[in-house]
Design a protein around this motif. Sequence first.
Motif, mmCIF file in Angstrom:
data_model
loop_
_atom_site.group_PDB
_atom_site.id
_atom_site.type_symbol
_atom_site.label_atom_id
_atom_site.label_comp_id
_atom_site.label_asym_id
_atom_site.label_seq_id
_atom_site.Cartn_x
_atom_site.Cartn_y
_atom_site.Cartn_z
ATOM 1 N N PHE A 24 0.843 -1.188 0.000
ATOM 2 C CA PHE A 24 0.000 0.000 0.000
ATOM 3 C C PHE A 24 0.879 1.238 0.000
ATOM 4 C CE2 PHE A 24 -2.897 -3.140 1.828
ATOM 5 C CZ PHE A 24 -4.004 -2.943 1.038
ATOM 6 N N LYS A 25 0.378 2.311 -0.601
ATOM 7 C CA LYS A 25 1.164 3.533 -0.774
ATOM 8 C C LYS A 25 1.406 4.264 0.545
ATOM 9 C CE LYS A 25 1.370 7.541 -3.800
ATOM 10 N NZ LYS A 25 0.727 8.245 -4.903
ATOM 11 N N ALA A 30 -3.190 1.385 4.333
ATOM 12 C CA ALA A 30 -3.031 0.006 4.809
ATOM 13 C C ALA A 30 -3.918 -0.252 6.021
ATOM 14 C CB ALA A 30 -1.570 -0.259 5.144
ATOM 15 N N ALA A 31 -3.971 0.704 6.946
ATOM 16 C CA ALA A 31 -4.812 0.560 8.134
ATOM 17 C C ALA A 31 -6.288 0.516 7.751
ATOM 18 C CB ALA A 31 -4.542 1.695 9.108
ATOM 19 N N ASP A 32 -6.706 1.365 6.810
ATOM 20 C CA ASP A 32 -8.099 1.363 6.348
ATOM 21 C C ASP A 32 -8.460 0.032 5.694
ATOM 22 O OD1 ASP A 32 -8.563 3.905 7.281
ATOM 23 O OD2 ASP A 32 -8.205 4.874 5.336
ATOM 24 N N ALA A 33 -7.531 -0.533 4.934
ATOM 25 C CA ALA A 33 -7.779 -1.828 4.296
ATOM 26 C C ALA A 33 -7.984 -2.908 5.355
ATOM 27 C CB ALA A 33 -6.621 -2.194 3.374
ATOM 28 N N VAL A 39 -7.815 -7.359 4.431
ATOM 29 C CA VAL A 39 -6.564 -8.041 4.739
ATOM 30 C C VAL A 39 -6.874 -9.176 5.704
ATOM 31 C CG1 VAL A 39 -4.248 -7.799 5.689
ATOM 32 C CG2 VAL A 39 -5.269 -5.906 4.453
ATOM 33 N N SER A 40 -6.429 -10.391 5.357
ATOM 34 C CA SER A 40 -6.744 -11.541 6.203
ATOM 35 C C SER A 40 -5.558 -12.497 6.291
ATOM 36 C CB SER A 40 -7.969 -12.277 5.654
ATOM 37 O OG SER A 40 -7.705 -12.764 4.357
ATOM 38 N N VAL A 60 -4.486 -10.178 0.647
ATOM 39 C CA VAL A 60 -4.889 -8.782 0.469
ATOM 40 C C VAL A 60 -5.850 -8.712 -0.711
ATOM 41 C CG1 VAL A 60 -4.091 -6.437 0.018
ATOM 42 C CG2 VAL A 60 -2.670 -7.989 1.358
ATOM 43 N N LYS A 61 -7.076 -8.226 -0.444
ATOM 44 C CA LYS A 61 -8.080 -8.097 -1.501
ATOM 45 C C LYS A 61 -7.943 -6.728 -2.140
ATOM 46 C CE LYS A 61 -11.303 -10.941 1.055
ATOM 47 N NZ LYS A 61 -12.448 -10.878 1.956
ATOM 48 N N LYS A 62 -7.539 -6.722 -3.398
ATOM 49 C CA LYS A 62 -7.526 -5.511 -4.214
ATOM 50 C C LYS A 62 -8.327 -5.862 -5.456
ATOM 51 C CE LYS A 62 -3.177 -3.308 -2.955
ATOM 52 N NZ LYS A 62 -1.929 -2.747 -3.488
#
Length: 148
Positions: A24-25, A30-33, A39-40, A60-62
Amino acid sequence: MEERKLKIQESARLDKWLWASRIFKTRSIAADACKNGRVSLGSTNLKPSRTVKIGDVINVKKPPITYSFKIVNAIESRVGAKLIDQVYENVTDAKQYELLEMSRISGFIDRARGTGRPTKKDRRAMDAFVDPALFGWDDDDEMFDDED
């Protein structure tokens, strides 16, 4: 040529590791994701403060795909792009990449003209079409008179 070394740790905060490993940029993204369940670890959603250790496999789901990363080195400080292979191993399933390619092919490449969001030129044409003069209104006239 100078060889760069990473600061090796036993564990690291998840949000810091996701940021430091350039998944993540920013750390806040990253925290919001993590907070939004993208994130699992296995089937368990992780919080940003969760500590991860070497050997964990993070999903990581993107959209439209889910990436999987095996942690090779737990770091909390951002590293250069050339050192990423020392931080994690990409173990994403090949089917996920096929799904990504299919979404690229079926995306906006063959979008028919006129479908989707209007362009500025289209909007101006619509505004000219729906001009108040068409309805017999002048700038001086009021649509609703409050006279009793």
